[in-house]
Design a protein around this motif. Structure first.
Motif, PDB file in Angstrom:
ATOM      1  N   ARG A   1      -8.716   1.395  10.287  1.00 24.61           N
ATOM      2  CA  ARG A   1      -8.065   1.847  11.527  1.00 24.61           C
ATOM      3  C   ARG A   1      -7.156   0.757  12.100  1.00 24.61           C
ATOM      4  NH1 ARG A   1     -11.579   6.109  13.658  1.00 24.61           N
ATOM      5  NH2 ARG A   1     -11.059   5.552  15.789  1.00 24.61           N
ATOM      6  N   LYS A   2      -6.472   0.023  11.203  1.00 24.72           N
ATOM      7  CA  LYS A   2      -5.617  -1.081  11.664  1.00 24.72           C
ATOM      8  C   LYS A   2      -4.201  -0.920  11.145  1.00 24.72           C
ATOM      9  CE  LYS A   2      -9.166  -4.514  12.287  1.00 24.72           C
ATOM     10  NZ  LYS A   2      -9.553  -5.877  12.189  1.00 24.72           N
ATOM     11  N   MET A   3      -3.263  -1.563  11.845  1.00 20.68           N
ATOM     12  CA  MET A   3      -1.884  -1.628  11.362  1.00 20.68           C
ATOM     13  C   MET A   3      -1.709  -2.930  10.588  1.00 20.68           C
ATOM     14  SD  MET A   3       0.117  -2.861  14.795  1.00 20.68           S
ATOM     15  CE  MET A   3      -0.611  -1.926  16.115  1.00 20.68           C
ATOM     16  N   PRO A   4      -0.816  -2.966   9.618  1.00 23.04           N
ATOM     17  CA  PRO A   4       0.168  -1.946   9.254  1.00 23.04           C
ATOM     18  C   PRO A   4      -0.367  -0.949   8.236  1.00 23.04           C
ATOM     19  CG  PRO A   4       0.509  -3.887   7.917  1.00 23.04           C
ATOM     20  CD  PRO A   4      -0.658  -4.200   8.818  1.00 23.04           C
ATOM     21  N   VAL A   5       0.347   0.204   8.215  1.00 29.53           N
ATOM     22  CA  VAL A   5       0.213   1.133   7.095  1.00 29.53           C
ATOM     23  C   VAL A   5       1.618   1.350   6.563  1.00 29.53           C
ATOM     24  CG1 VAL A   5      -0.323   3.491   6.409  1.00 29.53           C
ATOM     25  CG2 VAL A   5      -1.826   2.309   8.022  1.00 29.53           C
TER      26      VAL A   5
ATOM     27  N   CYS B   1      -2.647   0.468   2.602  1.00 28.19           N
ATOM     28  CA  CYS B   1      -3.183  -0.287   3.740  1.00 28.19           C
ATOM     29  C   CYS B   1      -3.454  -1.739   3.352  1.00 28.19           C
ATOM     30  CB  CYS B   1      -4.485   0.339   4.231  1.00 28.19           C
ATOM     31  SG  CYS B   1      -4.287   2.062   4.684  1.00 28.19           S
ATOM     32  N   GLU B   2      -3.611  -2.577   4.382  1.00 34.85           N
ATOM     33  CA  GLU B   2      -3.876  -4.019   4.253  1.00 34.85           C
ATOM     34  C   GLU B   2      -2.584  -4.742   3.851  1.00 34.85           C
ATOM     35  OE1 GLU B   2      -6.753  -6.204   4.726  1.00 34.85           O
ATOM     36  OE2 GLU B   2      -7.080  -4.463   5.986  1.00 34.85           O
ATOM     37  N   SER B   3      -2.144  -5.626   4.743  1.00 32.43           N
ATOM     38  CA  SER B   3      -0.811  -6.209   4.591  1.00 32.43           C
ATOM     39  C   SER B   3      -0.606  -6.945   3.251  1.00 32.43           C
ATOM     40  CB  SER B   3      -0.504  -7.133   5.760  1.00 32.43           C
ATOM     41  OG  SER B   3      -1.393  -8.228   5.791  1.00 32.43           O
TER      42      SER B   3
ATOM     43  N   SER C   1       2.756  -7.755  15.577  1.00 31.31           N
ATOM     44  CA  SER C   1       1.678  -8.096  14.642  1.00 31.31           C
ATOM     45  C   SER C   1       2.213  -8.902  13.448  1.00 31.31           C
ATOM     46  CB  SER C   1       1.021  -6.802  14.129  1.00 31.31           C
ATOM     47  OG  SER C   1       0.292  -7.079  12.950  1.00 31.31           O
ATOM     48  N   PRO C   2       1.583 -10.053  13.143  1.00 29.11           N
ATOM     49  CA  PRO C   2       2.037 -10.826  11.980  1.00 29.11           C
ATOM     50  C   PRO C   2       1.860 -10.038  10.680  1.00 29.11           C
ATOM     51  CG  PRO C   2      -0.048 -11.709  12.811  1.00 29.11           C
ATOM     52  CD  PRO C   2       0.411 -10.671  13.798  1.00 29.11           C
ATOM     53  N   PHE C   3       0.851  -9.156  10.668  1.00 27.45           N
ATOM     54  CA  PHE C   3       0.580  -8.383   9.451  1.00 27.45           C
ATOM     55  C   PHE C   3       1.679  -7.346   9.221  1.00 27.45           C
ATOM     56  CE2 PHE C   3      -3.496  -9.662  11.383  1.00 27.45           C
ATOM     57  CZ  PHE C   3      -3.857 -10.606  10.428  1.00 27.45           C
ATOM     58  N   VAL C   4       2.240  -6.856  10.318  1.00 25.23           N
ATOM     59  CA  VAL C   4       3.338  -5.888  10.227  1.00 25.23           C
ATOM     60  C   VAL C   4       4.630  -6.628   9.865  1.00 25.23           C
ATOM     61  CG1 VAL C   4       4.700  -4.223  11.552  1.00 25.23           C
ATOM     62  CG2 VAL C   4       2.209  -4.335  11.875  1.00 25.23           C
TER      63      VAL C   4
HETATM   64  N1  LIG Z   1      -6.431  -7.585   7.228  1.00 26.17           N
HETATM   65  C1  LIG Z   1      -5.542  -6.685   7.914  1.00 26.17           C
HETATM   66  C2  LIG Z   1      -5.480  -7.087   9.382  1.00 26.17           C
HETATM   67  C3  LIG Z   1      -4.702  -6.082  10.203  1.00 26.17           C
HETATM   68  C4  LIG Z   1      -4.942  -6.281  11.706  1.00 26.17           C
HETATM   69  O1  LIG Z   1      -5.855  -6.994  12.155  1.00 26.17           O
HETATM   70  N2  LIG Z   1      -4.108  -5.592  12.494  1.00 26.17           N
HETATM   71  C5  LIG Z   1      -4.265  -5.645  13.925  1.00 26.17           C
HETATM   72  C6  LIG Z   1      -2.918  -5.861  14.608  1.00 26.17           C
HETATM   73  S1  LIG Z   1      -2.441  -7.552  14.516  1.00 26.17           S
HETATM   74  C7  LIG Z   1      -4.823  -4.308  14.397  1.00 26.17           C
HETATM   75  O2  LIG Z   1      -4.441  -3.251  13.937  1.00 26.17           O
HETATM   76  N3  LIG Z   1      -5.731  -4.384  15.359  1.00 26.17           N
HETATM   77  C8  LIG Z   1      -6.337  -3.234  15.938  1.00 26.17           C
HETATM   78  C9  LIG Z   1      -7.821  -3.293  15.863  1.00 26.17           C
HETATM   79  O3  LIG Z   1      -8.371  -4.320  15.424  1.00 26.17           O
HETATM   80  O4  LIG Z   1      -8.474  -2.325  16.251  1.00 26.17           O
HETATM   81  C10 LIG Z   1      -4.163  -6.725   7.254  1.00 26.17           C
HETATM   82  O5  LIG Z   1      -3.853  -7.743   6.627  1.00 26.17           O
HETATM   83  O6  LIG Z   1      -3.429  -5.722   7.322  1.00 26.17           O
END
Ligand SMILES: N[C@@H](CCC(=O)N[C@@H](CS)C(=O)NCC(=O)O)C(=O)O
Length: 231
Positions: A52-56, A65-67, A13-16
């Motif tokens: 419910r998204k990564m990263p945390v 939360c939120e990159s 993940s680019p955000f991670v």
């Molecule tokens: N705006 C969020 C975007 C995070 C995001 O989209 N993460 C993706 C991985 S690249 C994810 O967890 N996707 C799972 C989902 O959408 O359910 C950030 O900057 O952290």
């Protein structure tokens, strides 16, 4: 003793990626908890119940939360360590934040189309990415002040944010067979990308394009299996 730092996410993940680069720039030791492909751990869901998204990022057990928020948190929470990530001047900070949000708003979705993760017209998606990169090349001129990075003499906030997509540019090019980060159209950005990947704090943290292509296949298969097992 310092409080433990944990990153919950996936290597692709680019955000991670950007969170890990920020921590390495600051010289902060962290544990990386890799999420299983196509599934979300209890820890992730509990720590980021809103999106419910990564990263945390867990710092002393407290979730961030939120990159983009996390990278700024890392800069502030570890201000005594490493060089500052955001510019000191409030106006420059605002300009860098503006372009960081622009990059996420304009790159993520068409790159997913190019990689075949979602439907849509690939030629149209390639044009959207190209237009955004041309705009970011202008931003590079403005932010770098003729120096090596968006941050000036060293990698900063905007380098980390845009740089976290570099592996995805390469993967999208291979999958769609269309140019993405194109030396002919955005020569300064193409040269910057090479410099960014060679930086000590970056190196192996930007995923290899070929590995991302393979990962995309595994992810698509996992998501299809999840969908077919749902009642
Ligand atoms: N705006 C969020 C975007 C995070 C995001 O989209 N993460 C993706 C991985 S690249 C994810 O967890 N996707 C799972 C989902 O959408 O359910 C950030 O900057 O952290």
């Amino acid at each position: 003793m310092s409080e433990p730092v944990v990153v919950v996410g996936g290597w692709a993940s680019p955000f991670v990626t950007r969170v890990c680069i920020a921590l390495r720039l600051k010289g902060v030791e962290y544990e990386f908890l890799q999420e299983a492909v196509g599934r979300k751990s209890e820890l992730l869901l509990r720590s980021n119940p809103v999106y419910r998204k990564m990263p945390v990022l867990l710092h002393g057990g407290r979730p961030v939360c939120e990159s983009l928020v996390i990278v700024q948190y890392v800069d502030e929470a570890f201000s005594a360590a490493g060089k500052p990530i955001l510019p000191a001047d409030p106006y420059r900070r605002a300009v860098h934040r503006f372009w960081a949000e622009y990059a996420d708003a304009k790159l993520h979705s068409p790159l997913r189309t190019l990689r075949g993760m979602v439907g849509g017209d690939k030629a149209d998606a390639a044009e959207q990415v190209s237009a955004a990169l041309r705009q970011l090349e202008e931003a590079f001129l403005e932010c770098s002040g003729g120096k090596r990075y968006f941050g000036g003499d060293d990698v900063g906030f905007l380098d980390i944010v845009v740089g976290s997509y570099i592996g995805w540019f390469g993967a999208a090019e291979r999958i769609a067979g269309l140019p993405v980060l194109d030396e002919a159209r955005t020569p300064r950005l193409a040269a910057w990308a090479v410099r960014f990947c060679a930086h000590d704090a970056v190196g192996d943290l930007v995923p290899d394009a070929a590995r991302l292509v393979e990962f995309g296949e595994v992810l698509r298969a996992a998501l299809a299996a999840n969908a077919s097992s749902r009642p």
